[in-house]
Design a protein around this motif. Structure first.
Motif, PDB file in Angstrom:
ATOM      1  N   GLY A 179       0.113   4.922   0.106  1.00 49.18           N
ATOM      2  CA  GLY A 179       0.396   6.068  -0.757  1.00 49.18           C
ATOM      3  C   GLY A 179      -0.467   7.229  -0.282  1.00 49.18           C
ATOM      4  O   GLY A 179      -1.153   7.139   0.753  1.00 49.18           O
TER       5      GLY A 179
ATOM      6  N   THR B 260       4.274   6.648  -4.658  1.00 49.26           N
ATOM      7  CA  THR B 260       5.057   7.393  -5.660  1.00 49.26           C
ATOM      8  C   THR B 260       5.463   8.779  -5.160  1.00 49.26           C
ATOM      9  O   THR B 260       6.281   9.439  -5.794  1.00 49.26           O
TER      10      THR B 260
ATOM     11  N   ARG C 103       7.717  10.201  -3.367  1.00 48.05           N
ATOM     12  CA  ARG C 103       8.955   9.750  -2.721  1.00 48.05           C
ATOM     13  C   ARG C 103      10.076  10.770  -2.936  1.00 48.05           C
ATOM     14  O   ARG C 103      10.237  11.287  -4.038  1.00 48.05           O
TER      15      ARG C 103
ATOM     16  N   GLY D 142       8.760  11.306  -7.657  1.00 45.24           N
ATOM     17  CA  GLY D 142       7.390  11.241  -8.180  1.00 45.24           C
ATOM     18  C   GLY D 142       6.899  12.663  -8.374  1.00 45.24           C
ATOM     19  O   GLY D 142       7.534  13.440  -9.094  1.00 45.24           O
TER      20      GLY D 142
ATOM     21  N   SER E 260      -2.085   1.272  -7.895  1.00 45.44           N
ATOM     22  CA  SER E 260      -1.135   1.773  -8.870  1.00 45.44           C
ATOM     23  C   SER E 260       0.291   1.330  -8.634  1.00 45.44           C
ATOM     24  O   SER E 260       1.183   1.763  -9.329  1.00 45.44           O
ATOM     25  N   SER E 261       0.553   0.490  -7.667  1.00 45.63           N
ATOM     26  CA  SER E 261       1.942   0.073  -7.452  1.00 45.63           C
ATOM     27  C   SER E 261       2.002  -1.410  -7.168  1.00 45.63           C
ATOM     28  O   SER E 261       1.123  -1.965  -6.548  1.00 45.63           O
TER      29      SER E 261
ATOM     30  N   TRP F  85       9.751   3.897 -12.504  1.00 48.58           N
ATOM     31  CA  TRP F  85       8.413   3.457 -12.076  1.00 48.58           C
ATOM     32  C   TRP F  85       7.858   2.622 -13.223  1.00 48.58           C
ATOM     33  O   TRP F  85       7.407   3.173 -14.222  1.00 48.58           O
TER      34      TRP F  85
ATOM     35  N   GLY G 218       4.072   3.447 -13.689  1.00 45.85           N
ATOM     36  CA  GLY G 218       4.137   4.860 -13.295  1.00 45.85           C
ATOM     37  C   GLY G 218       2.787   5.544 -13.252  1.00 45.85           C
ATOM     38  O   GLY G 218       2.317   5.947 -12.193  1.00 45.85           O
TER      39      GLY G 218
END
Ligand SMILES: Cc1cc2nc3c(=O)[nH]c(=O)nc-3n(C[C@H](O)[C@H](O)[C@H](O)COP(=O)(O)OP(=O)(O)OC[C@H]3O[C@@H](n4cnc5c(N)ncnc54)[C@H](O)[C@@H]3O)c2cc1C
Length: 453
Positions: A18, A47, A49, A61, A261-262, A387, A390
């Motif tokens: 990211g 995010t 994207r 995002g 975060s993902s 997300w 998110g």
């Protein structure tokens, strides 16, 4: 010991491609180190994207970045990305708040403020009385309590609440003001009043062709830049566990973990480096966000779309959190004669909406937009992205998690954490933290070199 996948010896391994991981990796390269960046998905950006469909450029995002971090601006200059920045059009300056079923322009100056229908006279007087509020923020104060104490209930309901929903997808009663808005707490301490402190104004920007242009150009810069050291970019590769410099591992001096975060499915070639516990996000609460992007023929939207977008206060009891007028912000987001609207749904207060199927989400958004923006024709294109993890919520659990990250960094030299679950949820804050983390990792690599036999 690497048990799957192959990462040759490097000074640093960065987990997550990211914007945080890419920034940390590129900055370590600038300081002359060998780096390997491992990203679970086939493409970089996390995010950040962009999806292109039928001539519409849809950011799923971040939509805009705030020019608030001087170190980030210098970094973007140094990698050549600043040349691709675009400023939002002048027509996007107005911001709308939905009140009593209609978007109302937020006041932009003292004259506007006095005549604005967004706040009652009572609410306006209470807001101005902020300069006389002498108390300061106690430990553990929520964003809602802070705003209520300083500006009153009306400002909380019609300004702060929709702003917090729009930016954090969060509940102002649950977020801690010291973590979510540290500059406001600092301004209160220093000036005794936020009105007296004044507002620092920073510009916004995006990137031509969509926001993912930034991580993609960072990735290109990472693998192609000249100078000492080398870089390896491994996409489609998930790190399950990693070890760093120590008796069992001679592979890396430092590990920078930015993947908090993902969580990503459909991965190939997992990399397992050792069996230490690795994920740092187990105790962070994430608000899910569904992003519904719709394109229309211009004549089918009767609202002039003469602004940035509209935010919807929770008190309005609608389903959507807000809508950005994406093609007013950046005209290249829609083909000629069309407009693009990006709407956010769910968040911490209505997480169940993120579980709806795509067509139900489009229907729900169409219903609210038809009412609010007077839409008279069907969408000519639609795209939905959910997300599930998110936006990290800077609540009490987050404050505990930060303490445990600091403890782990202290007890395991060579391990560093960065990413938007750390200090600031916005992309520029995340990048600024990643730059600082890269400099700490650089010091650790140098220390390893001097102590290595
Ligand atoms: C809907 C939405 C709108 C937003 N709007 C804005 C905005 O307008 N402006 C703004 O400044 N910010 C905005 N943000 C916030 C911004 O997107 C984030 O702050 C930033 O992109 C976070 O970057 P990151 O690198 O920390 O995390 P991520 O982008 O989540 O990247 C983490 C990466 O790690 C990878 N990964 C995860 N696990 C592993 C593993 N085990 N091994 C290898 N790789 C792994 C993931 O695939 C991912 O690519 C928005 C966020 C959302 C969700």
């Amino acid at each position: 010991m690497i048990t799957h996948g192959h990462i040759p010896e490097h000074d640093a391994i960065i987990v997550g491609g990211g914007i945080a991981g890419l920034t940390a990796a590129a900055h370590l390269r600038q300081m002359g180190h060998d780096v390997a960046l491992v990203e679970a998905r086939q493409d970089v950006g996390g995010t950040m994207r962009t999806h292109v469909q039928e001539g519409f450029v849809m950011d799923l995002g971040p939509q805009t970045l705030l020019d608030s971090q001087p170190d980030v601006s210098r970094f973007l200059d140094s990698i050549g990305a600043a040349a691709h920045r675009v400023e939002p059009g002048a027509a996007s300056r107005k911001r709308f708040i939905v009140k009593d079923g209609a978007p109302l322009a937020l006041p932009r100056g003292p004259g506007d403020f006095l005549s604005s229908p967004v706040f009652s006279w009572r609410g306006k007087l209470r807001l101005l009385a902020e300069v006389f509020v002498r108390s300061t923020s106690p430990v553990g104060e929520s964003v809602a309590a802070f705003v209520r104490r300083r500006f009153g209930e009306e400002f909380l309901t019609w300004a702060a609440d929709p702003f917090v929903s729009g930016v954090h997808a969060g509940d102002p009663e649950a977020l801690l003001v010291a973590n979510a808005f540290p500059t406001m707490v600092a301004a209160e301490r220093k000036h005794r009043s936020l009105l007296r402190a004044g507002q620092s104004r920073h510009g916004l920007y995006g990137f031509e062709g969509g926001m993912q242009m930034l991580p993609r150009s960072l990735a290109r810069h990472l693998v192609s830049s000249a100078g000492p050291g080398r870089a390896q970019l491994m996409t489609g590769t998930r790190v399950l566990r990693a070890s760093w410099h120590g008796p069992e591992s001679g592979h890396f001096d430092v590990v920078v973990q930015s993947s908090g975060s993902s969580r990503t499915r459909s991965l190939s070639a997992p990399v397992v480096v050792r069996t230490d516990g690795f994920r740092h996000d187990t105790s962070v609460n994430y608000a899910p966000v569904a992003v519904v992007v719709l394109g229309f023929r211009r004549e089918d939207v009767l609202h002039p779309l003469d602004g940035f977008g509209m935010l919807v206060p929770f008190a309005e009891e609608r389903q959507i959190l807000g809508t950005l007028f994406s093609s007013t912000l950046f005209p290249d987001r829609a083909p000629g004669g069309h407009v693009l609207l990006t709407t956010f749904v769910a968040g911490a207060r209505r997480p169940e909406l993120a579980d709806l199927c795509d067509s139900a989400l489009v229907d729900l958004v169409m219903k609210d937009l038809t009412d609010l923006l007077h839409i008279t024709g069907p969408a000519v294109t639609a795209h939905v992205h959910v997300w599930q993890h998110g936006i990290p919520q800077y609540d009490r659990a987050h404050a505990d998690m930060l303490r445990s990250l600091r403890d782990r960094e202290r007890s395991e030299p060579g391990l560093f954490f960065t990413g938007n679950a750390c200090h600031g949820i916005s992309a520029p804050h995340t990048m600024s933290h990643a730059l600082r983390t890269a400099r700490r990792a650089h010091d650790a690599i140098l220390a390893c070199r001097t102590t290595r036999p």
